[in-house]
Motif scaffolding. Structure first.
Motif, PDB file in Angstrom:
ATOM      1  N   ALA A 120      18.755   4.447 -15.962  1.00  0.00           N
ATOM      2  CA  ALA A 120      18.235   4.422 -14.595  1.00  0.00           C
ATOM      3  C   ALA A 120      17.360   3.195 -14.377  1.00  0.00           C
ATOM      4  O   ALA A 120      16.760   2.671 -15.317  1.00  0.00           O
ATOM      5  CB  ALA A 120      17.440   5.689 -14.322  1.00  0.00           C
ATOM      6  N   HIS A 121      17.319   2.789 -13.119  1.00  0.00           N
ATOM      7  CA  HIS A 121      16.455   1.674 -12.720  1.00  0.00           C
ATOM      8  C   HIS A 121      15.793   2.058 -11.403  1.00  0.00           C
ATOM      9  O   HIS A 121      16.431   2.653 -10.536  1.00  0.00           O
ATOM     10  CB  HIS A 121      17.265   0.388 -12.547  1.00  0.00           C
ATOM     11  CG  HIS A 121      16.424  -0.799 -12.249  1.00  0.00           C
ATOM     12  ND1 HIS A 121      15.743  -1.475 -13.230  1.00  0.00           N
ATOM     13  CD2 HIS A 121      16.137  -1.424 -11.088  1.00  0.00           C
ATOM     14  CE1 HIS A 121      15.073  -2.477 -12.678  1.00  0.00           C
ATOM     15  NE2 HIS A 121      15.299  -2.458 -11.373  1.00  0.00           N
ATOM     16  N   LEU A 122      14.528   1.700 -11.269  1.00  0.00           N
ATOM     17  CA  LEU A 122      13.767   2.040 -10.076  1.00  0.00           C
ATOM     18  C   LEU A 122      13.271   0.778  -9.390  1.00  0.00           C
ATOM     19  O   LEU A 122      12.692  -0.098 -10.025  1.00  0.00           O
ATOM     20  CB  LEU A 122      12.569   2.925 -10.447  1.00  0.00           C
ATOM     21  CG  LEU A 122      11.584   3.275  -9.340  1.00  0.00           C
ATOM     22  CD1 LEU A 122      12.240   4.138  -8.268  1.00  0.00           C
ATOM     23  CD2 LEU A 122      10.369   3.986  -9.934  1.00  0.00           C
ATOM     24  N   PHE A 123      13.517   0.701  -8.086  1.00  0.00           N
ATOM     25  CA  PHE A 123      12.926  -0.332  -7.251  1.00  0.00           C
ATOM     26  C   PHE A 123      11.847   0.331  -6.413  1.00  0.00           C
ATOM     27  O   PHE A 123      12.124   1.310  -5.707  1.00  0.00           O
ATOM     28  CB  PHE A 123      13.966  -0.947  -6.298  1.00  0.00           C
ATOM     29  CG  PHE A 123      14.967  -1.833  -6.980  1.00  0.00           C
ATOM     30  CD1 PHE A 123      14.698  -3.180  -7.196  1.00  0.00           C
ATOM     31  CD2 PHE A 123      16.189  -1.324  -7.384  1.00  0.00           C
ATOM     32  CE1 PHE A 123      15.628  -3.997  -7.808  1.00  0.00           C
ATOM     33  CE2 PHE A 123      17.134  -2.131  -8.001  1.00  0.00           C
ATOM     34  CZ  PHE A 123      16.853  -3.471  -8.218  1.00  0.00           C
ATOM     35  N   LEU A 124      10.621  -0.182  -6.476  1.00  0.00           N
ATOM     36  CA  LEU A 124       9.523   0.318  -5.651  1.00  0.00           C
ATOM     37  C   LEU A 124       9.244  -0.707  -4.563  1.00  0.00           C
ATOM     38  O   LEU A 124       8.739  -1.799  -4.845  1.00  0.00           O
ATOM     39  CB  LEU A 124       8.267   0.549  -6.495  1.00  0.00           C
ATOM     40  CG  LEU A 124       8.347   1.643  -7.548  1.00  0.00           C
ATOM     41  CD1 LEU A 124       7.086   1.640  -8.408  1.00  0.00           C
ATOM     42  CD2 LEU A 124       8.543   2.994  -6.892  1.00  0.00           C
ATOM     43  N   LEU A 125       9.595  -0.375  -3.333  1.00  0.00           N
ATOM     44  CA  LEU A 125       9.363  -1.293  -2.227  1.00  0.00           C
ATOM     45  C   LEU A 125       7.917  -1.184  -1.758  1.00  0.00           C
ATOM     46  O   LEU A 125       7.338  -0.099  -1.770  1.00  0.00           O
ATOM     47  CB  LEU A 125      10.331  -0.993  -1.087  1.00  0.00           C
ATOM     48  CG  LEU A 125      11.819  -1.033  -1.455  1.00  0.00           C
ATOM     49  CD1 LEU A 125      12.682  -0.805  -0.221  1.00  0.00           C
ATOM     50  CD2 LEU A 125      12.198  -2.341  -2.134  1.00  0.00           C
ATOM     51  N   GLU A 126       7.356  -2.303  -1.343  1.00  0.00           N
ATOM     52  CA  GLU A 126       5.956  -2.331  -0.920  1.00  0.00           C
ATOM     53  C   GLU A 126       5.753  -1.765   0.475  1.00  0.00           C
ATOM     54  O   GLU A 126       4.631  -1.457   0.867  1.00  0.00           O
ATOM     55  CB  GLU A 126       5.421  -3.757  -1.003  1.00  0.00           C
ATOM     56  CG  GLU A 126       5.320  -4.250  -2.431  1.00  0.00           C
ATOM     57  CD  GLU A 126       4.713  -5.636  -2.532  1.00  0.00           C
ATOM     58  OE1 GLU A 126       4.122  -6.114  -1.542  1.00  0.00           O
ATOM     59  OE2 GLU A 126       4.833  -6.233  -3.608  1.00  0.00           O
ATOM     60  N   LYS A 127       6.830  -1.680   1.244  1.00  0.00           N
ATOM     61  CA  LYS A 127       6.760  -1.043   2.558  1.00  0.00           C
ATOM     62  C   LYS A 127       8.104  -0.391   2.845  1.00  0.00           C
ATOM     63  O   LYS A 127       9.119  -0.717   2.216  1.00  0.00           O
ATOM     64  CB  LYS A 127       6.382  -2.036   3.657  1.00  0.00           C
ATOM     65  CG  LYS A 127       7.397  -3.124   3.905  1.00  0.00           C
ATOM     66  CD  LYS A 127       6.920  -4.038   5.015  1.00  0.00           C
ATOM     67  CE  LYS A 127       7.994  -5.077   5.340  1.00  0.00           C
ATOM     68  NZ  LYS A 127       7.638  -5.884   6.485  1.00  0.00           N
ATOM     69  N   ASN A 128       8.118   0.538   3.781  1.00  0.00           N
ATOM     70  CA  ASN A 128       9.348   1.220   4.156  1.00  0.00           C
ATOM     71  C   ASN A 128      10.165   0.268   5.024  1.00  0.00           C
ATOM     72  O   ASN A 128       9.825   0.002   6.164  1.00  0.00           O
ATOM     73  CB  ASN A 128       9.029   2.515   4.899  1.00  0.00           C
ATOM     74  CG  ASN A 128      10.269   3.352   5.139  1.00  0.00           C
ATOM     75  OD1 ASN A 128      11.387   2.846   5.159  1.00  0.00           O
ATOM     76  ND2 ASN A 128      10.068   4.635   5.323  1.00  0.00           N
ATOM     77  N   THR A 129      11.226  -0.251   4.436  1.00  0.00           N
ATOM     78  CA  THR A 129      12.061  -1.225   5.131  1.00  0.00           C
ATOM     79  C   THR A 129      13.314  -0.607   5.740  1.00  0.00           C
ATOM     80  O   THR A 129      14.145  -1.325   6.284  1.00  0.00           O
ATOM     81  CB  THR A 129      12.463  -2.357   4.168  1.00  0.00           C
ATOM     82  OG1 THR A 129      13.155  -1.787   3.054  1.00  0.00           O
ATOM     83  CG2 THR A 129      11.244  -3.129   3.703  1.00  0.00           C
ATOM     84  N   GLY A 130      13.450   0.701   5.615  1.00  0.00           N
ATOM     85  CA  GLY A 130      14.598   1.388   6.192  1.00  0.00           C
ATOM     86  C   GLY A 130      15.682   1.666   5.176  1.00  0.00           C
ATOM     87  O   GLY A 130      15.766   1.032   4.127  1.00  0.00           O
ATOM     88  N   ILE A 131      16.510   2.627   5.542  1.00  0.00           N
ATOM     89  CA  ILE A 131      17.530   3.101   4.617  1.00  0.00           C
ATOM     90  C   ILE A 131      18.605   2.048   4.348  1.00  0.00           C
ATOM     91  O   ILE A 131      19.057   1.880   3.217  1.00  0.00           O
ATOM     92  CB  ILE A 131      18.140   4.430   5.112  1.00  0.00           C
ATOM     93  CG1 ILE A 131      18.946   5.076   4.008  1.00  0.00           C
ATOM     94  CG2 ILE A 131      18.929   4.249   6.380  1.00  0.00           C
ATOM     95  CD1 ILE A 131      19.326   6.496   4.285  1.00  0.00           C
ATOM     96  N   ALA A 132      19.029   1.319   5.382  1.00  0.00           N
ATOM     97  CA  ALA A 132      20.085   0.329   5.197  1.00  0.00           C
ATOM     98  C   ALA A 132      19.637  -0.786   4.245  1.00  0.00           C
ATOM     99  O   ALA A 132      20.399  -1.188   3.358  1.00  0.00           O
ATOM    100  CB  ALA A 132      20.508  -0.253   6.541  1.00  0.00           C
ATOM    101  N   HIS A 133      18.417  -1.254   4.407  1.00  0.00           N
ATOM    102  CA  HIS A 133      17.902  -2.296   3.515  1.00  0.00           C
ATOM    103  C   HIS A 133      17.826  -1.779   2.079  1.00  0.00           C
ATOM    104  O   HIS A 133      18.212  -2.478   1.137  1.00  0.00           O
ATOM    105  CB  HIS A 133      16.524  -2.776   3.989  1.00  0.00           C
ATOM    106  CG  HIS A 133      15.943  -3.824   3.119  1.00  0.00           C
ATOM    107  ND1 HIS A 133      14.863  -3.590   2.300  1.00  0.00           N
ATOM    108  CD2 HIS A 133      16.302  -5.128   2.910  1.00  0.00           C
ATOM    109  CE1 HIS A 133      14.590  -4.701   1.626  1.00  0.00           C
ATOM    110  NE2 HIS A 133      15.434  -5.640   1.983  1.00  0.00           N
ATOM    111  N   ALA A 134      17.344  -0.555   1.917  1.00  0.00           N
ATOM    112  CA  ALA A 134      17.254   0.028   0.574  1.00  0.00           C
ATOM    113  C   ALA A 134      18.641   0.183  -0.051  1.00  0.00           C
ATOM    114  O   ALA A 134      18.834  -0.115  -1.237  1.00  0.00           O
ATOM    115  CB  ALA A 134      16.535   1.368   0.641  1.00  0.00           C
TER     116      ALA A 134
END
Length: 104
Positions: free
Chosen positions: A61-75
């Motif tokens: 597994a790999h986890l990306f932690l975004l610093e802000k909620n950029t939306g589902i499509a971007h994620a």
């Protein structure tokens, strides 16, 4: 002429935002047990540190932690880019985590 098939390698992408940790880890574990690699992209959840600790216990597994909620499509795009760069042959995308119950 014999055509050699490329072994299917599945990358399961899970987008999360304030997930129920037991549900998301249960899902990730089940996907790993079935042979998938799991990528979780977290949209700046309030429980992201706990999620990070849980994901670190998974083998594939790999986890990306975004610093802000950029939306589902971007994620999702982050997960897809990761899968492409790592030569996965199939992508399985999950966007909403809900408890699974057996039909009666």
């Amino acid at each position: 002429m014999k055509i050699q098939s490329k072994k299917m390698q599945i990358c399961s992408i899970i987008v999360s935002f304030n997930p129920d940790l037991s549900n998301i880890i249960c899902l990730a574990e089940a996907l790993v047990e079935q042979g998938s690699f799991v990528v979780i992209i977290d949209n700046n959840s309030s429980n992201k540190n706990s999620l990070k600790n849980k994901v670190q216990t998974l083998d594939r597994a790999h986890l990306f932690l975004l610093e802000k909620n950029t939306g589902i499509a971007h994620a999702q795009n982050i997960g897809i880019e990761y899968a492409e760069k790592n030569n996965f042959t199939k992508i399985f995308s999950l966007t909403k985590i809900a408890p699974l119950t057996a039909a009666i």
